[in-house]
Design a protein around this motif. Structure first.
Motif, PDB file in Angstrom:
ATOM      1  N   GLY A 168       0.801  -1.217   0.000  1.00 20.38           N
ATOM      2  CA  GLY A 168       0.000   0.000   0.000  1.00 20.38           C
ATOM      3  C   GLY A 168       0.831   1.261   0.000  1.00 20.38           C
ATOM      4  O   GLY A 168       1.363   1.670   1.037  1.00 20.38           O
ATOM      5  N   GLY A 169       0.988   1.876  -1.161  1.00 19.36           N
ATOM      6  CA  GLY A 169       1.646   3.168  -1.244  1.00 19.36           C
ATOM      7  C   GLY A 169       3.135   3.162  -0.992  1.00 19.36           C
ATOM      8  O   GLY A 169       3.736   4.206  -0.729  1.00 19.36           O
ATOM      9  N   LEU A 170       3.770   2.001  -1.070  1.00 23.97           N
ATOM     10  CA  LEU A 170       5.206   1.928  -0.828  1.00 23.97           C
ATOM     11  C   LEU A 170       5.981   2.407  -2.055  1.00 23.97           C
ATOM     12  O   LEU A 170       5.594   2.153  -3.193  1.00 23.97           O
ATOM     13  N   THR A 171       7.081   3.096  -1.803  1.00 23.43           N
ATOM     14  CA  THR A 171       7.953   3.623  -2.852  1.00 23.43           C
ATOM     15  C   THR A 171       9.403   3.444  -2.415  1.00 23.43           C
ATOM     16  O   THR A 171       9.670   3.143  -1.242  1.00 23.43           O
ATOM     17  N   PRO A 172      10.357   3.663  -3.330  1.00 21.27           N
ATOM     18  CA  PRO A 172      11.757   3.602  -2.911  1.00 21.27           C
ATOM     19  C   PRO A 172      12.074   4.611  -1.807  1.00 21.27           C
ATOM     20  O   PRO A 172      12.979   4.389  -1.001  1.00 21.27           O
ATOM     21  N   GLU A 173      11.309   5.703  -1.760  1.00 18.21           N
ATOM     22  CA  GLU A 173      11.581   6.768  -0.796  1.00 18.21           C
ATOM     23  C   GLU A 173      11.036   6.479   0.598  1.00 18.21           C
ATOM     24  O   GLU A 173      11.574   6.990   1.590  1.00 18.21           O
ATOM     25  N   ASN A 174       9.963   5.685   0.704  1.00 18.34           N
ATOM     26  CA  ASN A 174       9.362   5.497   2.034  1.00 18.34           C
ATOM     27  C   ASN A 174       9.417   4.072   2.568  1.00 18.34           C
ATOM     28  O   ASN A 174       9.004   3.827   3.707  1.00 18.34           O
ATOM     29  N   VAL A 175       9.904   3.123   1.780  1.00 18.52           N
ATOM     30  CA  VAL A 175       9.824   1.729   2.213  1.00 18.52           C
ATOM     31  C   VAL A 175      10.682   1.464   3.454  1.00 18.52           C
ATOM     32  O   VAL A 175      10.279   0.692   4.339  1.00 18.52           O
ATOM     33  N   GLY A 183       7.993  -3.169  11.449  1.00 17.74           N
ATOM     34  CA  GLY A 183       8.720  -4.417  11.667  1.00 17.74           C
ATOM     35  C   GLY A 183       8.499  -5.433  10.558  1.00 17.74           C
ATOM     36  O   GLY A 183       8.822  -6.613  10.717  1.00 17.74           O
ATOM     37  N   ALA A 184       7.945  -4.995   9.438  1.00 19.37           N
ATOM     38  CA  ALA A 184       7.677  -5.910   8.320  1.00 19.37           C
ATOM     39  C   ALA A 184       8.968  -6.562   7.844  1.00 19.37           C
ATOM     40  O   ALA A 184      10.002  -5.902   7.719  1.00 19.37           O
ATOM     41  N   ARG A 185       8.885  -7.863   7.542  1.00 17.64           N
ATOM     42  CA  ARG A 185      10.028  -8.579   6.963  1.00 17.64           C
ATOM     43  C   ARG A 185       9.763  -8.908   5.502  1.00 17.64           C
ATOM     44  O   ARG A 185      10.610  -9.506   4.830  1.00 17.64           O
ATOM     45  N   GLN A 186       8.582  -8.515   4.996  1.00 19.35           N
ATOM     46  CA  GLN A 186       8.245  -8.688   3.589  1.00 19.35           C
ATOM     47  C   GLN A 186       7.471  -7.451   3.141  1.00 19.35           C
ATOM     48  O   GLN A 186       6.624  -6.940   3.895  1.00 19.35           O
ATOM     49  N   VAL A 187       7.730  -6.981   1.928  1.00 19.44           N
ATOM     50  CA  VAL A 187       7.034  -5.804   1.399  1.00 19.44           C
ATOM     51  C   VAL A 187       6.649  -6.054  -0.053  1.00 19.44           C
ATOM     52  O   VAL A 187       7.311  -6.794  -0.775  1.00 19.44           O
ATOM     53  N   ASP A 188       5.560  -5.405  -0.458  1.00 22.00           N
ATOM     54  CA  ASP A 188       4.994  -5.577  -1.798  1.00 22.00           C
ATOM     55  C   ASP A 188       4.868  -4.211  -2.452  1.00 22.00           C
ATOM     56  O   ASP A 188       4.411  -3.254  -1.821  1.00 22.00           O
ATOM     57  N   VAL A 189       5.244  -4.116  -3.711  1.00 19.11           N
ATOM     58  CA  VAL A 189       5.121  -2.844  -4.432  1.00 19.11           C
ATOM     59  C   VAL A 189       4.649  -3.103  -5.852  1.00 19.11           C
ATOM     60  O   VAL A 189       4.980  -4.122  -6.463  1.00 19.11           O
ATOM     61  N   SER A 190       3.850  -2.186  -6.374  1.00 19.97           N
ATOM     62  CA  SER A 190       3.411  -2.248  -7.764  1.00 19.97           C
ATOM     63  C   SER A 190       3.536  -0.864  -8.395  1.00 19.97           C
ATOM     64  O   SER A 190       4.502  -0.570  -9.075  1.00 19.97           O
ATOM     65  N   SER A 191       2.567   0.009  -8.114  1.00 14.68           N
ATOM     66  CA  SER A 191       2.591   1.335  -8.743  1.00 14.68           C
ATOM     67  C   SER A 191       3.794   2.172  -8.307  1.00 14.68           C
ATOM     68  O   SER A 191       4.234   3.054  -9.035  1.00 14.68           O
ATOM     69  N   GLY A 192       4.351   1.879  -7.147  1.00 12.36           N
ATOM     70  CA  GLY A 192       5.474   2.662  -6.638  1.00 12.36           C
ATOM     71  C   GLY A 192       6.774   2.497  -7.397  1.00 12.36           C
ATOM     72  O   GLY A 192       7.733   3.250  -7.166  1.00 12.36           O
ATOM     73  N   VAL A 193       6.829   1.512  -8.305  1.00  6.68           N
ATOM     74  CA  VAL A 193       8.051   1.329  -9.110  1.00  6.68           C
ATOM     75  C   VAL A 193       7.718   1.369 -10.606  1.00  6.68           C
ATOM     76  O   VAL A 193       8.357   0.703 -11.407  1.00  6.68           O
ATOM     77  N   GLU A 194       6.688   2.145 -10.967  1.00  5.26           N
ATOM     78  CA  GLU A 194       6.257   2.206 -12.358  1.00  5.26           C
ATOM     79  C   GLU A 194       6.579   3.544 -13.017  1.00  5.26           C
ATOM     80  O   GLU A 194       6.541   4.597 -12.379  1.00  5.26           O
ATOM     81  N   ALA A 195       6.832   3.464 -14.326  1.00  4.12           N
ATOM     82  CA  ALA A 195       6.939   4.664 -15.145  1.00  4.12           C
ATOM     83  C   ALA A 195       5.561   5.064 -15.647  1.00  4.12           C
ATOM     84  O   ALA A 195       5.286   6.246 -15.880  1.00  4.12           O
ATOM     85  N   ALA A 196       4.692   4.070 -15.838  1.00  6.07           N
ATOM     86  CA  ALA A 196       3.296   4.243 -16.246  1.00  6.07           C
ATOM     87  C   ALA A 196       2.560   3.010 -15.766  1.00  6.07           C
ATOM     88  O   ALA A 196       3.191   1.972 -15.508  1.00  6.07           O
ATOM     89  N   PRO A 197       1.215   3.067 -15.607  1.00  3.61           N
ATOM     90  CA  PRO A 197       0.496   1.899 -15.123  1.00  3.61           C
ATOM     91  C   PRO A 197       0.787   0.636 -15.939  1.00  3.61           C
ATOM     92  O   PRO A 197       0.552   0.593 -17.132  1.00  3.61           O
ATOM     93  N   GLY A 198       1.355  -0.363 -15.283  1.00  2.00           N
ATOM     94  CA  GLY A 198       1.693  -1.611 -15.947  1.00  2.00           C
ATOM     95  C   GLY A 198       3.102  -1.687 -16.483  1.00  2.00           C
ATOM     96  O   GLY A 198       3.583  -2.762 -16.816  1.00  2.00           O
TER      97      GLY A 198
END
Length: 214
Positions: A168-175, A183-198
């Motif tokens: 949820g809303g994770l990016t290289p800047e806030n992860v 204390g998360a040991r696993q993280v998920d990112v999608s839109s936070g590492v995109e140049a455009a959707p997909g």
């Protein structure tokens, strides 16, 4: 020595993005099977992509309230390591699908406030993993991948009976901050590492994984 944070890059649609995720050291590659998503893939296309995944990169199918026939087609076509259920699937449904396919199941639970937390404990009894995500706004087309974060302090120090992943809303800047607070040991990112959707950005993927693991 603390355990290494494991990263999931979700919504992969192109071979170069899968390669970038593997090169950066991601642990999971997510493929979306939800027609309303800009990251949606048909099973045949996802199969071609999944076959390019190097050993050790877990292949995850994200579905949203999918019927058995659709899930059958996905599981029979795509070589998978895990199912991710991102809809309103009940605990009974989660348990049934886990038994039907013999695959580990990750259940996404949307969080906006304290009232959403009991569901995490409930699903931890039937799922192999939890995905703690930001709850989408009322009427939102997509259950995730919206670039929304939630108040991470809500889950600070909390643990469940199974491994869990923060999304949820994770990016290289806030992860890194998100990991520190929760204390998360696993993280998920999608839109936070995109140049455009997909369309993922290789430099952002690398920066995200580096920040998460640091």
């Amino acid at each position: 020595m603390p355990e290494t944070v494991r990263v999931k890059i979700c919504g992969l649609t192109r071979p170069q993005d899968l390669a970038a995720a593997a090169r950066a050291g991601a642990a999971y590659a997510g493929f979306v099977f939800f027609a309303k998503s800009p990251r949606h893939m048909e099973p045949d296309a996802a199969r071609s992509l999944a076959l390019e995944a190097p050993p050790g990169l877990a292949k995850v199918a994200l579905t949203v309230d999918a019927e058995d026939a659709e899930l059958d087609r996905i599981v029979e076509t795509v070589p998978l390591d895990m199912l991710q259920l991102h809809g309103h699937e009940s605990p009974d449904r989660v348990a049934a699908l886990r038994a039907r396919y013999g695959l580990p199941v990750m259940k996404a639970v949307g969080v906006a406030g304290e009232a959403d937390l009991p569901a995490l404990a409930e699903y931890s009894r039937v799922a192999d993993q939890l995905l703690v995500d930001a709850k989408p706004a009322a009427g939102a087309e997509l259950p995730g991948g919206n670039g929304l974060a939630f108040d991470w302090r809500l889950i600070a120090g909390r643990r469940w009976a199974v491994p869990w992943m923060l999304a949820g809303g994770l990016t290289p800047e806030n992860v890194a901050e998100a990991i520190h607070l929760t204390g998360a040991r696993q993280v998920d990112v999608s839109s936070g590492v995109e140049a455009a959707p997909g369309d993922k950005d290789a430099a952002k993927i690398a920066a995200f994984v580096t920040a998460a693991k640091s």
